[in-house]
Structure formats: structure tokens, C-alpha cells
Design a protein around this motif. Structure first.
Motif, PDB file in Angstrom:
ATOM      1  N   SER A  94       0.840  -1.204   0.000  1.00 20.39           N
ATOM      2  CA  SER A  94       0.000   0.000   0.000  1.00 20.39           C
ATOM      3  C   SER A  94       0.874   1.253   0.000  1.00 20.39           C
ATOM      4  O   SER A  94       0.525   2.251  -0.632  1.00 20.39           O
ATOM      5  N   ALA A  95       2.017   1.201   0.654  1.00 23.92           N
ATOM      6  CA  ALA A  95       2.910   2.370   0.663  1.00 23.92           C
ATOM      7  C   ALA A  95       3.536   2.579  -0.720  1.00 23.92           C
ATOM      8  O   ALA A  95       3.497   3.684  -1.263  1.00 23.92           O
ATOM      9  N   THR A  96       4.073   1.522  -1.292  1.00 20.63           N
ATOM     10  CA  THR A  96       4.777   1.698  -2.575  1.00 20.63           C
ATOM     11  C   THR A  96       3.810   2.016  -3.713  1.00 20.63           C
ATOM     12  O   THR A  96       4.070   2.902  -4.525  1.00 20.63           O
ATOM     13  N   GLU A  97       2.689   1.316  -3.774  1.00 20.68           N
ATOM     14  CA  GLU A  97       1.814   1.489  -4.936  1.00 20.68           C
ATOM     15  C   GLU A  97       0.924   2.726  -4.827  1.00 20.68           C
ATOM     16  O   GLU A  97       0.580   3.332  -5.826  1.00 20.68           O
ATOM     17  N   SER A  98       0.571   3.118  -3.588  1.00 20.94           N
ATOM     18  CA  SER A  98      -0.208   4.365  -3.482  1.00 20.94           C
ATOM     19  C   SER A  98       0.712   5.565  -3.730  1.00 20.94           C
ATOM     20  O   SER A  98       0.267   6.619  -4.178  1.00 20.94           O
ATOM     21  N   LYS A 125      -8.329  -8.222   8.838  1.00 21.24           N
ATOM     22  CA  LYS A 125      -6.855  -8.150   8.908  1.00 21.24           C
ATOM     23  C   LYS A 125      -6.294  -7.386   7.713  1.00 21.24           C
ATOM     24  O   LYS A 125      -5.338  -6.622   7.836  1.00 21.24           O
ATOM     25  N   GLN A 126      -6.909  -7.601   6.551  1.00 19.45           N
ATOM     26  CA  GLN A 126      -6.450  -6.872   5.360  1.00 19.45           C
ATOM     27  C   GLN A 126      -6.681  -5.363   5.544  1.00 19.45           C
ATOM     28  O   GLN A 126      -5.816  -4.552   5.214  1.00 19.45           O
ATOM     29  N   LEU A 127      -7.843  -5.008   6.099  1.00 12.08           N
ATOM     30  CA  LEU A 127      -8.152  -3.578   6.295  1.00 12.08           C
ATOM     31  C   LEU A 127      -7.247  -2.956   7.355  1.00 12.08           C
ATOM     32  O   LEU A 127      -6.771  -1.830   7.206  1.00 12.08           O
ATOM     33  N   ASN A 133      -1.201   3.129   5.919  1.00 10.43           N
ATOM     34  CA  ASN A 133      -0.098   2.811   5.012  1.00 10.43           C
ATOM     35  C   ASN A 133      -0.292   3.319   3.590  1.00 10.43           C
ATOM     36  O   ASN A 133       0.489   2.967   2.705  1.00 10.43           O
ATOM     37  N   HIS A 134      -1.355   4.078   3.368  1.00 10.75           N
ATOM     38  CA  HIS A 134      -1.606   4.609   2.023  1.00 10.75           C
ATOM     39  C   HIS A 134      -1.358   6.124   1.977  1.00 10.75           C
ATOM     40  O   HIS A 134      -1.697   6.828   2.922  1.00 10.75           O
ATOM     41  N   PHE A 135      -0.858   6.566   0.842  1.00 14.33           N
ATOM     42  CA  PHE A 135      -0.757   8.016   0.599  1.00 14.33           C
ATOM     43  C   PHE A 135      -2.083   8.571   0.085  1.00 14.33           C
ATOM     44  O   PHE A 135      -2.365   9.746   0.240  1.00 14.33           O
ATOM     45  N   VAL A 136      -2.847   7.741  -0.619  1.00 16.20           N
ATOM     46  CA  VAL A 136      -4.122   8.205  -1.194  1.00 16.20           C
ATOM     47  C   VAL A 136      -5.231   7.240  -0.762  1.00 16.20           C
ATOM     48  O   VAL A 136      -4.969   6.170  -0.209  1.00 16.20           O
ATOM     49  N   GLY A 502      -0.027   7.299   5.256  1.00 17.60           N
ATOM     50  CA  GLY A 502      -1.066   7.094   6.272  1.00 17.60           C
ATOM     51  C   GLY A 502      -2.230   8.053   6.110  1.00 17.60           C
ATOM     52  O   GLY A 502      -3.253   7.911   6.767  1.00 17.60           O
ATOM     53  N   HIS A 503      -2.071   9.031   5.214  1.00 19.10           N
ATOM     54  CA  HIS A 503      -3.172   9.982   4.969  1.00 19.10           C
ATOM     55  C   HIS A 503      -4.361   9.281   4.289  1.00 19.10           C
ATOM     56  O   HIS A 503      -5.519   9.608   4.546  1.00 19.10           O
ATOM     57  N   GLY A 504      -4.088   8.300   3.432  1.00 18.75           N
ATOM     58  CA  GLY A 504      -5.137   7.630   2.653  1.00 18.75           C
ATOM     59  C   GLY A 504      -6.117   6.864   3.534  1.00 18.75           C
ATOM     60  O   GLY A 504      -5.719   6.220   4.498  1.00 18.75           O
ATOM     61  N   GLU A 505      -7.394   6.968   3.182  1.00 15.83           N
ATOM     62  CA  GLU A 505      -8.442   6.292   3.970  1.00 15.83           C
ATOM     63  C   GLU A 505      -9.196   5.283   3.126  1.00 15.83           C
ATOM     64  O   GLU A 505      -9.306   5.445   1.909  1.00 15.83           O
TER      65      GLU A 505
END
Ligand code: ZN
Length: 516
Positions: A94-98, A125-127, A133-136, A502-505
Motif C-alpha cells: 500500500s505504501a509503494t503502490e499508493s 486483517k487486510q483492512l 499505510n496509504h498516501f491516497v 497514512g493519509h489515505g483512507e
């Protein structure tokens, strides 16, 4: 280039809430509002939302401002088709691809999640591992791979996941596919999947009991493809034996299959467009029975488009169509196993048909089918077309590719581009008007683009975990220069600010758009 012209902090402490205050002001923007037009305005953003579009910025108090200098500002792109979490666990992927998404002006990515066991055991667990861990922002489509998972549909629906994926290509001898990894465990999870007609029917039946659910369909008939693959593999192995025999005698053999034939042409012949047509007709008939909303992912051939148009004309169900950037730019002439993808790349005529379908409204959305793999994994054990993995990265190149080949080379209207990449997508997947437009109250998901900027594509520029791209070395004209997610500047001039991880929701689905 956009330029930040500083903050006005001394004012901000005295500001009481009024219509001229905002957190972020985008001045002098050519605002692209799908279905409305391109209008020159200033955009006031407060608390992550669009507060106002104004003619003048003279009396606006702001904490930060950007001068768009008359550049286009689009709704942030929504990529409805992203595979990440398959080759690295989701907290990493999620970090690299977002990040790569932000580079490409994409502010919402929709994950094509595949697990084999019950979603009740897996989804939380996936959520959990995705959060922070996401930028978007991100949403999820849940693949339904067996009858047990059909029972999870209502549970998923309540969790905000309203879209379910059917892989009609999986079955017969062509049935092996990697699941998404379990969080925090870097372990590939291959499974054999059999998507029968009964399973398709069961998924459409169950999902249709929930208003405005969408079933995404990978339309290829697995029987047709599996049989042809087996046949051609056998023919090639026989040819190789014959070649060995005859080369000693210096006799020319004239078999039709050679190891050094164009691998992409071979791949396309093994998965012919007729297999897509068979699957489209079959699922169209079933969808009509349940008045379903179906969404054909990655349509890349003229024959598939014709079959879909035919099904649409019959009516009785809503049919949406997605294509991917690679079908608009690459044919089998690419002649490189990096271009292995399912469904396969086709001919130059197919590319031309897709561009017309983009322009005339037959195609609703563009998704990338981004696969976050690396070249060594992609190439497979033998570096041949059979063992190479299907799929390649694409989330960061969607917008530059559409700007270059569409807006700049084919006069694709910028409004149409916005419809295809955000407005229609948000409506189909229940995110409108939070996403997919630039209007008062919407999330301030915005991308400022420079239609004149030329950059040569390299994997480094795209900042995915993938170390290759099918656009490597190509100079594209038209790039996003600023990506804003809910009012926060995530990317500026190719730099993604690490503090925004971590900003991404997670964006669950709400109301849905149903075509009239
Ligand atoms: Zn896919």
C-alpha cells in the motif's frame, strides 16, 4: 509549474469562519468539471473539502496557496483496477503502490482483492494492515472464487464493499492464480480456482439482492483458452523435436510454431477474441435474469466491444465497460514478453476501435490493471511466454498516457478524459459526489496537470515497487505536477512527501448510479 507562494500564518490565527477563509487556495485554475465544462476559477479548500469556487481571490484568507497559472485542474483520478498485495504484503504494497498512484495524479485506488478462504476471516486483517499505510484513498473489490464466498457477500456489503469480481478465465487446465498475501507474511499463495457457470450465476443472483451492487467480470472462456494453450504447447514441443532432427540433415521444417515466434502474437492466438465473445454472451444472459449491474474489466478488442454493444442493446441489465491504457497504446507488435497480459494485447486495428469507443462514449472507465510485480518475477522460470507472469505496472502512467496519446495526439477532450478517469468511475462504484467531481462539498481530490510537460518514462520516475514499465524510454507529453488528496498536497513536481504516508483512507461505497 505550480508554485506555492507562501503561507499567511499571521492572518490565520485571527480568522473566524467565513466564506473567504480557507486552508488551501488554488488560484487561476482551469477547473475541469465533468458534465459541466472547463471554467476559470479559484478553488477554496477547507477541512479537506471543496469549500467554494470563486471568480476572484482578492479577499481570500488562506493558510497556503498554489498558483495554477491557468493550468487544468482535474478531479483526482480513480483507478478502479489495481492489484497490490499479491507480491508483497499489503502493509508494504500500500505504501509503494499508493505512492506511485500519487505520482500519476491518482487519488483513489481500488484494490482487486483475492483471497480463497472466507472474507469473514480475512477482511478485517487486510483492512487493518492497509490503514495508515496509504498516501491516497482506497476502496476494495472482493473476488468471489468459490461457493463458500458467495455466502460472504452480505457481510462484505455491510463492510462497505459493494463490488464483486468474477474470473471467468479461471478453470479447466488454466486455473492457477496467486491470492493476495496474508498481511505481515511475505509468502506467495497460489491456488487452483474453478469458476463454473453455476458459480457465476450464484454470484449474480446473490449480489442482485443488494441494491446497486456491481459484479466485475473478467470475460474470457477458460475452456477455449485452456484447450488452445495445451494444443500450442504440444505443437511447439513437437516442432522442437523435429527441428533438432531435421537440423542435422539441414532440412527446413515448415511447422507453424517456433520458439522464436513473436511471443505476444502466440499469446493472443491462444486466448482469442472469440473466447471473450463466448464469455460476454454467457454472462450477459445470466445478468439479465437477475437484472444485475455488470462491469466488464479490461476490454481490449473490437470483437469484445461488439459483443458488449449487442448485449447492451438487448437490455435488461446495466453494463459498464472498462479499458486499460495498454490496450490503447500497445499491440502484439510490441513483441516482448513484458507485454504478457490477460486478455492479451491485440492488433493495431483493435487499438483504433478502442480509441473510437473512448471518444463516442461506449467505454465508461479506464482502469490500469496495475500489477505490482518485478521483472525477474514477471519473466518466470524460463523467460518464455508460458511461464512469464501476466500483468505489469500502470497506475502512474495512466494519466500521462491519456494526455499524450489522447489529448495531445488525438484531440480527446479534457472533459471526456475526466469522465473516464473519475466521474463515471465514482458513480458506478458509489463514491459520487464525494469523489469524481469538483464541486462544493466534494472531497478536495485534485490533480494539476501540465499538458505541455515532456518527460521520458523510466521505472524510477514512477516510484512503484516494480522495476520496469512497458513505456520505458518513451517521451510522453502531458503530466500531473501536483496531486492533492482531501486538501493535502501529496505530490508536487514528482516528489511524494513521506510525512503523508497514512493519509489515505478506506472509502466504502454509498449510493450508486444506475444508468437510465
Ligand atoms: Zn486485473
Amino acid at each position: 509549474m505550480s508554485n506555492s507562494d507562501g503561507s499567511n500564518c499571521s492572518n490565520s490565527s485571527n480568522i473566524t469562519s467565513n466564506s473567504n477563509n480557507c486552508d488551501l487556495l488554488i488560484k487561476n485554475a482551469n477547473v475541469v468539471i465533468p458534465k459541466i465544462g472547463v471554467i476559470k476559477r479559484n478553488i477554496l479548500i477547507e477541512n479537506g473539502k471543496i469549500k467554494e469556487l470563486t471568480n476572484s481571490s482578492d479577499s481570500v484568507n488562506y493558510s497556503k496557496s498554489i498558483n495554477a497559472n491557468d493550468k487544468y485542474v482535474l478531479p483526482g483520478l480513480i483507478d478502479p483496477h489495481v492489484h497490490y498485495g499479491v507480491f508483497s504484503p499489503i502493509e508494504v504494497a500500500s505504501a509503494t503502490e499508493s505512492k506511485s498512484a500519487a505520482i500519476g495524479g491518482v487519488t483513489t485506488i481500488m484494490r482487486m482483492l483475492r483471497v480463497y478462504e472466507s472474507y469473514k476471516d480475512k477482511i478485517s486483517k487486510q483492512l487493518e494492515a492497509s490503514a495508515k499505510n496509504h498516501f491516497v484513498d482506497y476502496g476494495i473489490h472482493a473476488s468471489i472464487l468459490n461457493f463458500d464466498q458467495v455466502k460472504d457477500i452480505s457481510y462484505l456489503f455491510q463492510s462497505g464493499i459493494h463490488s464483486f469480481k468474477l474470473y471467468m478465465n479461471l478453470g479447466s487446465t488454466d486455473n492457477r492464480i496467486l491470492m493476495d498475501m496474508d498481511p505481515y507474511r511475505n509468502l506467495h499463495l497460489p491456488k487452483n480456482v474453478y469458476v463454473s457457470d453455476e458459480l457465476c450465476s450464484s454470484v449474480l443472483s446473490e449480489s442482485s439482492t443488494f441494491k446497486n451492487s456491481v459484479v466485475l467480470v473478467h470475460a474470457e472462456d477458460h475452456n477455449t483458452c485452456a484447450n488452445l494453450i495445451e494444443e500450442k504447447k504440444l505443437a511447439m514441443s513437437k516442432t522442437e523435436i523435429r527441428t533438432l532432427d531435421t537440423s542435422a540433415l539441414n532440412v527446413k521444417n515448415n511447422s507453424s510454431y517456433h520458439r522464436n515466434d513473436n511471443p505476444l502474437d502466440l499469446w493472443s492466438k491462444c486466448r482469442p477474441t472469440k473466447s471473450e465473445v463466448i464469455a460476454i454472451k454467457k454472462i450477459g444472459t445470466t445478468a439479465r435474469q437477475f437484472r444485475s449491474n455488470i462491469y466488464f474489466v479490461h476490454i481490449g478488442s473490437n470483437d469484445a466491444l461488439d459483443a458488449i454493444l449487442y448485449e447492451r442493446q438487448i437490455g435488461g441489465c446495466n453494463i459498464y465497460v472498462e479499458t486499460c491504457p495498454h490496450y490503447l497504446t500497445h499491440s502484439v507488435d510490441f513483441n516482448n514478453i513484458r507485454g504478457k497480459v490477460v486478455p492479451p494485447l491485440r492488433s493495431k486495428n483493435d487499438i483504433a476501435s478502442l480509441w473510437s469507443a473512448i471518444k463516442n462514449g461506449i467505454i465508461d472507465t479506464i482502469g490500469t490493471d496495475h500489477v505490482a510485480n518485478t521483472l525477474s518475477l514477471k519473466s518466470g522460470e524460463n523467460n518464455d511466454i508460458w511461464t512469464a507472469l501476466a500483468g505489469f505496472p500502470g497506475v502512474a502512467t495512466m494519466l500521462p498516457v491519456l494526455l499524450h496519446y489522447g489529448v495531445n495526439l488525438r484531440q480527446l477532450p479534457i472533459l471526456r478524459l475526466a469522465e473516464l478517469t473519475s466521474y463515471n468511475t465514482s458513480k458506478i462504484f458509489g463514491m459520487f459526489p464525494k469523489k469524481g467531481t469538483i464541486q462544493k462539498g466534494s472531497d478536495a481530490d485534485l490533480v494539476i496537470i501540465d499538458v505541455d510537460l515532456v518527460q521520458k518514462v523510466t521505472p524510477d520516475l514512477l516510484q512503484s515497487s516494480s522495476d520496469y514499465t512497458i513505456y520505458d524510454g518513451i517521451r510522453l507529453q502531458g503530466w500531473p505536477i501536483t496531486t492533492i488528496s482531501r486538501g493535502k498536497i501529496i505530490m508536487e513536481n514528482g516528489i511524494v512527501f513521506p510525512e503523508n504516508l497514512g493519509h489515505g483512507e478506506f472509502i466504502g461505497s454509498n449510493n450508486h448510479f444506475v444508468k437510465g
